[in-house]
Write a protein that holds these residues in place. Sequence first.
Motif, mmCIF file in Angstrom:
data_model
loop_
_atom_site.group_PDB
_atom_site.id
_atom_site.type_symbol
_atom_site.label_atom_id
_atom_site.label_comp_id
_atom_site.label_asym_id
_atom_site.label_seq_id
_atom_site.Cartn_x
_atom_site.Cartn_y
_atom_site.Cartn_z
ATOM 1 N N THR A 197 3.519 5.141 -7.103
ATOM 2 C CA THR A 197 2.565 5.213 -8.208
ATOM 3 C C THR A 197 1.499 6.280 -8.044
ATOM 4 O OG1 THR A 197 0.956 3.630 -7.316
ATOM 5 C CG2 THR A 197 2.859 2.719 -8.468
ATOM 6 N N GLY A 198 1.346 6.846 -6.860
ATOM 7 C CA GLY A 198 0.353 7.889 -6.657
ATOM 8 C C GLY A 198 -1.076 7.414 -6.716
ATOM 9 N N ALA A 199 -1.304 6.108 -6.549
ATOM 10 C CA ALA A 199 -2.666 5.570 -6.640
ATOM 11 C C ALA A 199 -3.440 5.694 -5.338
ATOM 12 C CB ALA A 199 -2.612 4.102 -7.073
ATOM 13 N N VAL A 200 -2.739 5.972 -4.233
ATOM 14 C CA VAL A 200 -3.364 6.150 -2.925
ATOM 15 C C VAL A 200 -3.089 7.571 -2.453
ATOM 16 C CG1 VAL A 200 -3.199 5.472 -0.493
ATOM 17 C CG2 VAL A 200 -3.296 3.717 -2.258
ATOM 18 N N SER A 201 -4.113 8.234 -1.945
ATOM 19 C CA SER A 201 -3.943 9.616 -1.490
ATOM 20 C C SER A 201 -3.257 9.665 -0.135
ATOM 21 C CB SER A 201 -5.304 10.305 -1.385
ATOM 22 O OG SER A 201 -6.053 9.767 -0.303
ATOM 23 N N ALA A 202 -2.737 10.840 0.201
ATOM 24 C CA ALA A 202 -2.100 11.021 1.507
ATOM 25 C C ALA A 202 -3.090 10.766 2.635
ATOM 26 C CB ALA A 202 -1.518 12.425 1.609
ATOM 27 N N GLU A 203 -4.346 11.149 2.431
ATOM 28 C CA GLU A 203 -5.371 10.945 3.453
ATOM 29 C C GLU A 203 -5.669 9.453 3.635
ATOM 30 O OE1 GLU A 203 -5.323 14.931 1.983
ATOM 31 O OE2 GLU A 203 -5.631 13.042 0.880
ATOM 32 N N GLU A 204 -5.783 8.738 2.530
ATOM 33 C CA GLU A 204 -6.026 7.297 2.618
ATOM 34 C C GLU A 204 -4.871 6.599 3.327
ATOM 35 O OE1 GLU A 204 -8.488 5.761 -1.202
ATOM 36 O OE2 GLU A 204 -6.596 6.757 -1.673
ATOM 37 N N TYR A 205 -3.661 7.012 2.982
ATOM 38 C CA TYR A 205 -2.497 6.354 3.579
ATOM 39 C C TYR A 205 -2.369 6.677 5.062
ATOM 40 C CZ TYR A 205 2.072 4.472 4.430
ATOM 41 O OH TYR A 205 3.106 3.728 4.966
ATOM 42 N N THR A 251 0.835 -1.209 0.000
ATOM 43 C CA THR A 251 0.000 0.000 0.000
ATOM 44 C C THR A 251 0.865 1.252 0.000
ATOM 45 O OG1 THR A 251 -1.841 -1.109 1.112
ATOM 46 C CG2 THR A 251 -1.750 1.295 1.286
ATOM 47 N N ALA A 252 1.973 1.237 0.734
ATOM 48 C CA ALA A 252 2.821 2.421 0.830
ATOM 49 C C ALA A 252 3.361 2.856 -0.530
ATOM 50 C CB ALA A 252 3.972 2.166 1.797
ATOM 51 N N VAL A 253 3.737 1.894 -1.388
ATOM 52 C CA VAL A 253 4.284 2.281 -2.688
ATOM 53 C C VAL A 253 3.227 2.927 -3.569
ATOM 54 C CG1 VAL A 253 6.132 0.567 -2.688
ATOM 55 C CG2 VAL A 253 3.923 -0.021 -3.711
ATOM 56 N N LYS A 254 1.966 2.654 -3.273
ATOM 57 C CA LYS A 254 0.903 3.303 -4.053
ATOM 58 C C LYS A 254 0.792 4.786 -3.703
ATOM 59 C CE LYS A 254 -1.869 -0.746 -5.186
ATOM 60 N NZ LYS A 254 -0.760 -1.675 -5.063
ATOM 61 N N LEU A 255 1.387 5.163 -2.577
ATOM 62 C CA LEU A 255 1.522 6.582 -2.238
ATOM 63 C C LEU A 255 2.816 7.146 -2.797
ATOM 64 C CD1 LEU A 255 0.606 9.102 -0.451
ATOM 65 C CD2 LEU A 255 2.225 8.189 1.246
ATOM 66 N N ARG A 266 14.629 3.507 -14.091
ATOM 67 C CA ARG A 266 15.960 3.863 -14.580
ATOM 68 C C ARG A 266 16.206 5.366 -14.586
ATOM 69 N NH1 ARG A 266 18.597 0.364 -19.259
ATOM 70 N NH2 ARG A 266 20.346 1.422 -18.230
ATOM 71 N N GLY A 267 15.264 6.136 -14.053
ATOM 72 C CA GLY A 267 15.471 7.578 -13.952
ATOM 73 C C GLY A 267 15.234 8.353 -15.220
ATOM 74 N N ARG A 268 14.459 7.779 -16.140
ATOM 75 C CA ARG A 268 14.206 8.426 -17.432
ATOM 76 C C ARG A 268 12.867 9.153 -17.461
ATOM 77 N NH1 ARG A 268 15.003 2.698 -20.497
ATOM 78 N NH2 ARG A 268 17.305 2.572 -20.615
ATOM 79 N N ALA A 269 12.114 9.107 -16.380
ATOM 80 C CA ALA A 269 10.738 9.638 -16.415
ATOM 81 C C ALA A 269 10.456 10.569 -15.243
ATOM 82 C CB ALA A 269 9.749 8.471 -16.429
ATOM 83 N N GLY A 270 11.447 11.291 -14.798
ATOM 84 C CA GLY A 270 11.227 12.229 -13.711
ATOM 85 C C GLY A 270 11.194 11.538 -12.362
ATOM 86 N N THR A 271 10.713 12.262 -11.377
ATOM 87 C CA THR A 271 10.704 11.754 -10.005
ATOM 88 C C THR A 271 9.330 11.222 -9.630
ATOM 89 O OG1 THR A 271 10.203 13.975 -9.180
ATOM 90 C CG2 THR A 271 12.526 13.345 -9.301
ATOM 91 N N PRO A 272 9.282 10.267 -8.702
ATOM 92 C CA PRO A 272 7.989 9.742 -8.253
ATOM 93 C C PRO A 272 7.267 10.759 -7.377
ATOM 94 C CG PRO A 272 9.792 8.761 -6.997
ATOM 95 C CD PRO A 272 10.418 9.599 -8.076
ATOM 96 N N PRO A 273 5.942 10.572 -7.181
ATOM 97 C CA PRO A 273 5.172 9.416 -7.654
ATOM 98 C C PRO A 273 4.862 9.494 -9.140
ATOM 99 C CG PRO A 273 3.746 10.935 -6.470
ATOM 100 C CD PRO A 273 5.133 11.463 -6.323
ATOM 101 N N TRP A 274 5.032 8.348 -9.806
ATOM 102 C CA TRP A 274 4.653 8.228 -11.211
ATOM 103 C C TRP A 274 3.198 7.749 -11.274
ATOM 104 C CZ3 TRP A 274 9.172 5.191 -9.701
ATOM 105 C CH2 TRP A 274 10.365 5.891 -9.877
ATOM 106 N N ARG A 275 2.612 7.846 -12.419
ATOM 107 C CA ARG A 275 1.208 7.421 -12.558
ATOM 108 C C ARG A 275 1.180 6.115 -13.369
ATOM 109 N NH1 ARG A 275 -1.558 10.029 -8.647
ATOM 110 N NH2 ARG A 275 -0.682 12.130 -8.441
#
Length: 293
Positions: free
Chosen positions: A217-225, A210-214, A279-288
């Motif tokens: 991947t940004g799939a979980v909101s800060a409030e949910e987490y 669940t933590a990685v979704k915050l 690999r660091g080619r797509a900016g910083t997390p959270p990614w979508r």
Amino acid sequence: MTTSPTPTQAVLEEACHAVGLDATNAQPIRIAENAVWRLPGGMVVRIARPGQAAAATREVQVARWLAAQGVPAVRALDLRQPVAASGYPVTFWEELPPHAIGTVTDVVVLLKQLHALPKPDLPLGELDPFVRLDERIDSASTISDDDRLWLKGRLEDLKQQWASRPKGLPECVVHGDAWVGNVARTEAGPMLLDFERASFGPPEWDLVSTAVKLTTTGAVSAEEYAAFCETYGADVTEWEGYELLAGARELRMTTYAAQHAASRPEWRGEAQYRIDCLRGRAGTPPWRWKGIM
């Protein structure tokens, strides 16, 4: 290396015949790495990959142990199982009542119950966060040789870190793949599913899903987490071993997509994007990251 071929209805019929069930009018629920069929009369048949007999046995044993402990979970039928049918391990289950996919809250409520249980006298084995990752990388035929080499190097680096990981919460029985897709929300409450990766190890591994979704991947909101952490009583992102476990979970999610992109062209873009992120080619997390399967 390629993935195993999809089990045919003949495997289902052979397994059902072995336990005295009738496969007539069986309906497929999901045909993927594991094939799941519904039988008339409220029964479900799960056909695992060849070579996964030990995991199938563990699933049944864990389900029966949870039933004895009163934990809401999918129930194995009272049959001698798993059954081997043409090389496939097959298990039999009670069909779930009407349900929807679980929520983050459902996941943490069930994990708190699971992690509090005493260690059972079952051959669970120790948690291996890297099981089948070599196979997944080898099966990812659409990625470049450079990306494949990088993934293998990342895997070896994480394995070395895991061998000297910091201590955290007391070890316990862990689900192994604790996310909303493995929880069914029923009228009577949430139920835990899929014990293929159940083992003994750090509870942080279940919390990281669940933590990685915050953080990733940004799939979980800060409030949910925040609510998730409050319910469980700990925030795994504050643990010194978080980056290691998060890295292992990210690699599992990425190699899963890359493996299946070999046979599902619509997933190739997402698989490559996940690799690019790591690999660091797509900016910083959270990614979508988009869900697949």
